[in-house]
Design an enzyme around this catalytic site. Structure first.
Site, PDB file in Angstrom:
ATOM      1  N   MET A 269      45.474  53.325  40.955  1.00 57.59           N
ATOM      2  CA  MET A 269      46.367  54.121  40.465  1.00 57.59           C
ATOM      3  C   MET A 269      45.465  55.148  39.603  1.00 57.59           C
ATOM      4  O   MET A 269      46.077  56.293  39.318  1.00 57.59           O
ATOM      5  CB  MET A 269      47.376  53.300  39.263  1.00 57.59           C
TER       6      MET A 269
ATOM      7  N   MET B 278      53.260  49.888  34.062  1.00 60.47           N
ATOM      8  CA  MET B 278      52.987  48.679  34.540  1.00 60.47           C
ATOM      9  C   MET B 278      51.570  48.554  34.759  1.00 60.47           C
ATOM     10  O   MET B 278      50.885  47.331  35.282  1.00 60.47           O
ATOM     11  CB  MET B 278      53.858  48.015  35.774  1.00 60.47           C
ATOM     12  N   CYS B 279      50.668  49.405  34.665  1.00 61.42           N
ATOM     13  CA  CYS B 279      49.188  49.596  35.088  1.00 61.42           C
ATOM     14  C   CYS B 279      48.377  48.942  33.864  1.00 61.42           C
ATOM     15  O   CYS B 279      48.825  49.079  32.537  1.00 61.42           O
ATOM     16  CB  CYS B 279      48.808  51.112  35.088  1.00 61.42           C
TER      17      CYS B 279
ATOM     18  N   ASP C 288      48.309  74.869  36.378  1.00 63.04           N
ATOM     19  CA  ASP C 288      48.732  75.279  34.615  1.00 63.04           C
ATOM     20  C   ASP C 288      47.721  76.587  34.448  1.00 63.04           C
ATOM     21  O   ASP C 288      48.063  77.385  33.918  1.00 63.04           O
ATOM     22  CB  ASP C 288      48.410  74.211  33.700  1.00 63.04           C
TER      23      ASP C 288
END
Length: 159
Positions: free
Chosen positions: A112, A74-75, A127
């Protein structure tokens, strides 16, 4: 309560921002990763087999900010004007703090983008070090502050 991401049929929708004014928007988010002393030293000595950990995390965090709308449904897709990533050592806990500052001129905020940026920066560190330490802990990802827009300024408060 009126949920902004649901349409009149109660289905998901992206918020219509077409009537909003363009303003300067800024958000700062941060998070931390802690690890074993050996992993911490490997980062500091730049001896990790996968390459320069912190520099790679910075590039990943910048890329993540620019691609937030592809990861979070939804961004809105935003034209960012600045993404600045800072990584600081946490000597006492054998870790690093990743902080992202994101800016744009737009109709919706960049919170966001800053949060996504920090998350991916931290996951990149994980990672690159997981062969040395699988017990790393990512924590404290949060919005520190934001400015611009209808809701005004926000400053994180410890609870």
């Amino acid at each position: 309560m009126n949920l902004t991401h649901l349409n009149s049929d109660n289905n998901p929708t992206m918020v219509d921002i077409s009537a909003k004014n363009i303003t300067q928007r800024q958000a700062i988010a941060s998070g931390e990763i802690t690890m074993s002393e050996s992993a911490f030293v490997a980062v500091k000595e730049n001896s990790v087999n996968k390459g320069p950990v912190l520099q790679t995390a910075i590039i990943a965090a910048i890329t993540a900010a620019k691609n937030t709308s592809q990861a979070i449904p939804m961004c809105h897709n935003l034209m960012l004007s600045k993404v600045d990533i800072r990584i600081t050592e946490l000597q006492d806990t054998f870790g690093f703090k990743v902080q992202a500052l994101v800016k744009c001129e737009g109709k919706t905020g960049v919170e966001m983008e800053a949060l996504h940026s920090v998350s991916i920066g931290l996951l990149t560190i994980y990672d690159m070090l997981k062969a040395i330490d699988k017990n790393m802990i990512i924590r404290e990802i949060h919005l520190q502050e934001k400015s611009g827009g209808k809701s005004g300024d926000f400053l994180f408060k410890e609870i």
